[in-house]
Design an enzyme around this catalytic site. Sequence first.
Site, PDB file in Angstrom:
ATOM      1  N   ASN A 146       0.786  -1.243   0.000  1.00 35.60           N
ATOM      2  CA  ASN A 146       0.000   0.000   0.000  1.00 35.60           C
ATOM      3  C   ASN A 146       0.815   1.288   0.000  1.00 35.60           C
ATOM      4  O   ASN A 146       0.541   2.215   0.765  1.00 35.60           O
ATOM      5  CB  ASN A 146      -0.993  -0.007   1.173  1.00 35.60           C
ATOM      6  CG  ASN A 146      -2.043  -1.098   0.996  1.00 35.60           C
ATOM      7  OD1 ASN A 146      -2.395  -1.446  -0.127  1.00 35.60           O
ATOM      8  ND2 ASN A 146      -2.513  -1.644   2.098  1.00 35.60           N
ATOM      9  N   ASN A 168      -3.573  -0.105  -2.905  1.00 36.30           N
ATOM     10  CA  ASN A 168      -5.022  -0.186  -2.803  1.00 36.30           C
ATOM     11  C   ASN A 168      -5.610   0.973  -3.611  1.00 36.30           C
ATOM     12  O   ASN A 168      -5.212   2.123  -3.423  1.00 36.30           O
ATOM     13  CB  ASN A 168      -5.447  -0.085  -1.338  1.00 36.30           C
ATOM     14  CG  ASN A 168      -6.898  -0.426  -1.140  1.00 36.30           C
ATOM     15  OD1 ASN A 168      -7.760   0.031  -1.897  1.00 36.30           O
ATOM     16  ND2 ASN A 168      -7.193  -1.220  -0.131  1.00 36.30           N
ATOM     17  N   PRO A 169      -6.562   0.706  -4.512  1.00 38.34           N
ATOM     18  CA  PRO A 169      -7.142   1.804  -5.309  1.00 38.34           C
ATOM     19  C   PRO A 169      -7.734   2.937  -4.476  1.00 38.34           C
ATOM     20  O   PRO A 169      -7.843   4.064  -4.959  1.00 38.34           O
ATOM     21  CB  PRO A 169      -8.228   1.092  -6.128  1.00 38.34           C
ATOM     22  CG  PRO A 169      -7.700  -0.293  -6.306  1.00 38.34           C
ATOM     23  CD  PRO A 169      -7.040  -0.614  -4.983  1.00 38.34           C
ATOM     24  N   SER A 170      -8.076   2.673  -3.220  1.00 34.29           N
ATOM     25  CA  SER A 170      -8.603   3.750  -2.369  1.00 34.29           C
ATOM     26  C   SER A 170      -7.546   4.832  -2.161  1.00 34.29           C
ATOM     27  O   SER A 170      -7.880   6.014  -1.984  1.00 34.29           O
ATOM     28  CB  SER A 170      -9.064   3.197  -1.023  1.00 34.29           C
ATOM     29  OG  SER A 170      -7.977   2.661  -0.286  1.00 34.29           O
ATOM     30  N   GLY A 256      -1.442  -7.903   3.272  1.00 34.35           N
ATOM     31  CA  GLY A 256      -0.288  -8.500   3.913  1.00 34.35           C
ATOM     32  C   GLY A 256      -0.243 -10.012   3.748  1.00 34.35           C
ATOM     33  O   GLY A 256       0.779 -10.572   3.350  1.00 34.35           O
ATOM     34  N   HIS A 303     -11.040  -7.122   7.175  1.00 31.82           N
ATOM     35  CA  HIS A 303      -9.948  -8.026   7.492  1.00 31.82           C
ATOM     36  C   HIS A 303     -10.005  -8.504   8.937  1.00 31.82           C
ATOM     37  O   HIS A 303     -10.558  -7.832   9.811  1.00 31.82           O
ATOM     38  CB  HIS A 303      -8.612  -7.333   7.225  1.00 31.82           C
ATOM     39  CG  HIS A 303      -8.512  -6.710   5.870  1.00 31.82           C
ATOM     40  ND1 HIS A 303      -8.855  -7.399   4.724  1.00 31.82           N
ATOM     41  CD2 HIS A 303      -8.137  -5.472   5.461  1.00 31.82           C
ATOM     42  CE1 HIS A 303      -8.681  -6.605   3.676  1.00 31.82           C
ATOM     43  NE2 HIS A 303      -8.252  -5.441   4.100  1.00 31.82           N
TER      44      HIS A 303
END
Length: 333
Positions: A146, A168-170, A256, A303
């Site tokens: 990330n 992460n696209p966020s 992870g 998660h």
Amino acid sequence: MGGHLLRSLFCLIALLCVGSLLTTLNWYSLDTKEVIDKALKRYSKTWKKQEDNYQNFRSQLSGKCHGFDKAIITQANTPVGSKVVYDGEWKWPLQVTPEIFSTFAKEHPFPNKTWETCAVVGNGGILSDSGCGKMIDSAQFVIRCNLPPLKNGYEEHVGVKTGLVTANPSILLEKFGSLMERRRSFVESLRIYGNSLLLLPAFSFGRNTPVSLRAAYTIEDLQSPIRPVFFNPEYLQSLALFWRSQGLRAPRLSSGIMMVSLALELCDDVHLYGFWPFSIHPHGLHTLTNHYYDDRQAKSKFHAMPAEFDLLLRLHSQGVLRLHLGDCQPRKK
């Protein structure tokens, strides 16, 4: 008189609420300490790689998931006209057009033989002031998650060497406006990772696809040396099933544990740093931030970090991989 009684009643309610809160916090602290004590008891045994356990686990993982061949979408395994099925939500499969196909890796990005040593670096606060940078950078291949910061003093504790980094696209949404306007700041932020692989989950959720493709186009247009590649959702589905068979129940695997899984197929010796899901240091017992670079909490409950950690600790105890939970150098006073 009535006002006095009302104030007394409010005070009593407040005391009861505070007492209840303190009791809850005390129980939480006890629970956390108990969990940490149990983890340290398992971790404290002298670590030694158990080659048979490692080969057995790696064989199971490779047999179910085929990370070498399937982890990354390539032009060989996903031709024009084929359909990509999203792994994170129900959605009509995406048909691969020539334009989308052009963004896929032309060949498999990993070598035919395994690396000797790999470091998978999580972003946990346990890495703060750890002095682990040199040890991390000594690995033959380093995987990061990330787009973490590596400069401004972090080098000493997390290193700078990078062979693969996930995004992460966020992050592209929040930091770079989904790459809808000026894009140079995005490319400049990638310089620290050199010519590493940039791994994007473009086909996990429908909303990820457009911004992930824009990232690939931006990197190409602005001639960044970093190499964008996409997770294969078929691989991620297999991976979720594999870890479920190992006892992990979670709505979605974290980046992870996805990277640990890949490393176990690609590397002879796998070392993990920054994987500690609790807010108290296991040795110093001081408070930790959520990440080594900030204390921002995860928005979603996708998660199951403690459950993932428990599995990783089991693999550590079995000599399959090595978790690093202490400082690599003495802390500066």
